[in-house]
Design a protein around this motif. Structure first.
Motif, PDB file in Angstrom:
ATOM      1  N   GLY A 227       6.066  -1.613 -12.917  1.00 17.22           N
ATOM      2  CA  GLY A 227       7.374  -1.128 -13.342  1.00 17.22           C
ATOM      3  C   GLY A 227       7.680   0.268 -12.873  1.00 17.22           C
ATOM      4  O   GLY A 227       8.860   0.632 -12.689  1.00 17.22           O
ATOM      5  N   ASN A 228       6.665   1.078 -12.650  1.00 18.06           N
ATOM      6  CA  ASN A 228       6.878   2.449 -12.165  1.00 18.06           C
ATOM      7  C   ASN A 228       7.531   2.475 -10.788  1.00 18.06           C
ATOM      8  O   ASN A 228       8.201   3.447 -10.427  1.00 18.06           O
ATOM      9  N   PHE A 229       7.340   1.395 -10.015  1.00 17.40           N
ATOM     10  CA  PHE A 229       7.848   1.362  -8.650  1.00 17.40           C
ATOM     11  C   PHE A 229       9.270   0.803  -8.577  1.00 17.40           C
ATOM     12  O   PHE A 229       9.814   0.643  -7.488  1.00 17.40           O
ATOM     13  N   ARG A 230       9.833   0.523  -9.748  1.00 23.91           N
ATOM     14  CA  ARG A 230      11.251   0.160  -9.810  1.00 23.91           C
ATOM     15  C   ARG A 230      12.101   1.378 -10.158  1.00 23.91           C
ATOM     16  O   ARG A 230      13.317   1.279 -10.229  1.00 23.91           O
ATOM     17  N   MET A 231      11.449   2.497 -10.393  1.00 22.94           N
ATOM     18  CA  MET A 231      12.132   3.732 -10.766  1.00 22.94           C
ATOM     19  C   MET A 231      12.422   4.568  -9.522  1.00 22.94           C
ATOM     20  O   MET A 231      11.493   4.920  -8.777  1.00 22.94           O
ATOM     21  N   PRO A 232      13.690   4.904  -9.262  1.00 21.46           N
ATOM     22  CA  PRO A 232      14.001   5.716  -8.076  1.00 21.46           C
ATOM     23  C   PRO A 232      13.338   7.074  -8.128  1.00 21.46           C
ATOM     24  O   PRO A 232      13.152   7.659  -9.199  1.00 21.46           O
TER      25      PRO A 232
ATOM     26  N   GLY B 114       0.786  -1.229   0.000  1.00 19.97           N
ATOM     27  CA  GLY B 114       0.000   0.000   0.000  1.00 19.97           C
ATOM     28  C   GLY B 114       0.810   1.267   0.000  1.00 19.97           C
ATOM     29  O   GLY B 114       0.247   2.362  -0.099  1.00 19.97           O
ATOM     30  N   GLY B 115       2.139   1.137   0.127  1.00 18.64           N
ATOM     31  CA  GLY B 115       2.999   2.314   0.043  1.00 18.64           C
ATOM     32  C   GLY B 115       2.960   3.200   1.271  1.00 18.64           C
ATOM     33  O   GLY B 115       2.609   2.765   2.366  1.00 18.64           O
TER      34      GLY B 115
ATOM     35  N   TYR C 115       7.273   9.408  -5.119  1.00 17.95           N
ATOM     36  CA  TYR C 115       6.266  10.393  -5.530  1.00 17.95           C
ATOM     37  C   TYR C 115       4.906   9.715  -5.688  1.00 17.95           C
ATOM     38  O   TYR C 115       3.870  10.220  -5.214  1.00 17.95           O
ATOM     39  N   LEU C 116       4.894   8.559  -6.360  1.00 20.32           N
ATOM     40  CA  LEU C 116       3.639   7.841  -6.584  1.00 20.32           C
ATOM     41  C   LEU C 116       3.040   7.347  -5.274  1.00 20.32           C
ATOM     42  O   LEU C 116       1.836   7.500  -5.028  1.00 20.32           O
ATOM     43  N   MET C 117       3.878   6.751  -4.422  1.00 15.81           N
ATOM     44  CA  MET C 117       3.366   6.212  -3.160  1.00 15.81           C
ATOM     45  C   MET C 117       2.787   7.300  -2.268  1.00 15.81           C
ATOM     46  O   MET C 117       1.837   7.049  -1.519  1.00 15.81           O
ATOM     47  N   SER C 118       3.353   8.494  -2.322  1.00 16.52           N
ATOM     48  CA  SER C 118       2.858   9.576  -1.463  1.00 16.52           C
ATOM     49  C   SER C 118       1.408   9.937  -1.785  1.00 16.52           C
ATOM     50  O   SER C 118       0.680  10.449  -0.930  1.00 16.52           O
ATOM     51  N   GLY C 119       0.974   9.646  -3.023  1.00 12.30           N
ATOM     52  CA  GLY C 119      -0.406   9.920  -3.398  1.00 12.30           C
ATOM     53  C   GLY C 119      -1.348   8.748  -3.184  1.00 12.30           C
ATOM     54  O   GLY C 119      -2.532   8.828  -3.512  1.00 12.30           O
ATOM     55  N   GLY C 120      -0.816   7.636  -2.653  1.00 14.37           N
ATOM     56  CA  GLY C 120      -1.655   6.456  -2.442  1.00 14.37           C
ATOM     57  C   GLY C 120      -1.751   5.588  -3.686  1.00 14.37           C
ATOM     58  O   GLY C 120      -2.706   4.820  -3.841  1.00 14.37           O
ATOM     59  N   ILE C 121      -0.760   5.689  -4.584  1.00 14.47           N
ATOM     60  CA  ILE C 121      -0.736   4.875  -5.800  1.00 14.47           C
ATOM     61  C   ILE C 121       0.036   3.601  -5.502  1.00 14.47           C
ATOM     62  O   ILE C 121       1.054   3.617  -4.804  1.00 14.47           O
TER      63      ILE C 121
END
Length: 358
Positions: free
Chosen positions: A167-172, A90-91, A177-183
């Motif tokens: 794949g977006n979550f393998r990018m530093p 869930g980030g 940034y994505l997890m901070s929005g609940g993605i």
């Protein structure tokens, strides 16, 4: 004599008043222009983040290894190794980030609206099917990964998680940034965790049509890729999560793209990317940064209205049969078409407009 001497004074006063009015009118005009440019910039920053932030940060960190600042890169990659599985759980959502003022400018640029039609129980979990994908799913992002349209107030006690490519979550940096929005990643491990080990009141938003649907995105077209997409229904049955049809009117209007015909070399390349990488490259354009008459990456400012439909109650079946999946899938398709038909005329579509389900 007095009246003659008083005339210049009166003239001067009128001139000053007129000048002040001119200044205020120019200030107001400039303020309006500044507001619009802030909206454009807020949208562009997200588009560029989505397209290049991950690759750019990867390149910068690799370069840092070759400089005197190599320790920074080592520390970040060490952190990355320890934190690798966080997105699957869930980030790390940040209410501060979700409430940034930039998202309100983002919302107002189009503008984007979120319409609630039914209450959601906090004692249940949900899977929202979001349609259509569009080029970037801008309505999905604004409505469910920020608080710009007040999703938490409209659905109190519900935690939305917008699911996107793993794949977006393998990018530093991009991953943070994505997890901070609940993605979160759109994979089975993540969805299983959120629906079974994260309590109730979770709503996972899945853009069901995915890359295949984005390839047919174009202004004036209302079509969804759904007929053979049944995995989300199977997950809902395994966890007893209610299905919520969601349709965004205007999602396909904000970008124009080159549509390659079936059998063409362009479509062949897109399908190969889709099969092996998970996304399909599109040749698209919006407007320019400073003018709507030029081409660029800024989407056109067309209204996007997301209608959240009535939840479909789903039983919990640990081992759902194909018959079970087909039954609830057909119920979902019927509910989505009804949702579209009920609201289409409010957004300028004729009564005869039909939602194309592929």
């Amino acid at each position: 004599m007095d009246s003659v001497e008083g005339s210049p004074a009166l003239g001067t006063g009128s001139s000053i008043l007129s000048a002040l009015q001119d200044i205020f009118s120019v200030t107001w005009l400039n303020r309006s222009k500044v507001e619009k440019q802030l909206q454009v910039i807020s949208v562009l920053q997200w588009v560029l983040s989505f397209l290049v932030l991950g690759v750019a940060c990867s390149a910068i960190l690799m370069y840092t290894f070759c400089t005197d600042c190599w320790l920074i890169a080592v520390l970040y990659f060490t952190w990355l190794a320890f934190d690798w599985n966080t997105p699957k759980k869930g980030g790390r959502r940040s209410q501060w980030v979700r409430n940034w003022a930039v998202w309100r400018y983002f919302r107002d640029y189009f503008p984007i609206q979120l319409v609630k039609t039914h209450n959601l129980l906090t004692t249940r979990n949900y899977i929202f099917g979001y349609h259509p994908h569009g080029i970037m799913g801008l309505g999905a992002f604004c409505n469910f990964s920020t608080e710009a349209t007040e999703v938490s107030k409209k659905f109190p006690g519900i935690r939305p998680y917008l699911a996107t490519l793993a794949g977006n979550f393998r990018m530093p940096v991009l991953r943070e940034y994505l997890m901070s929005g609940g993605i979160c990643p759109v994979n089975r491990d993540t969805i299983d965790y959120l629906l079974s080990k994260n309590g109730s009141g979770n709503a996972i938003i899945i853009v069901v049509g995915g890359a295949a649907e984005s390839l047919s995105s174009m202004p004036g077209k209302n079509a969804v890729t759904l007929r053979n997409r049944k995995g989300f229904v199977k997950l809902a049955l395994r966890h007893g999560a209610d299905l919520v049809p969601t349709y965004s009117f205007g999602e396909n209007e904000v970008y124009k793209q080159v549509i390659f015909e079936e059998g063409s070399w362009g479509r062949w390349v897109q399908k190969k990317f889709q099969k092996y990488i998970g996304f399909a490259p599109c040749i698209f354009h919006g407007r320019g940064l400073f003018s709507s008459d030029t081409w660029g990456l800024v989407p056109y400012s067309k209204p996007i209205t997301t209608i959240v439909g009535e939840p479909i109650t789903i039983p919990k079946l640990e081992h759902p049969t194909q018959q079970d999946i087909d039954l609830y899938h057909s119920m979902y398709m019927e509910a989505l078409v009804k949702l579209f038909d009920k609201h289409k005329t409010k957004f300028g579509l004729p009564e005869t407009e039909v939602l194309e389900v592929n």
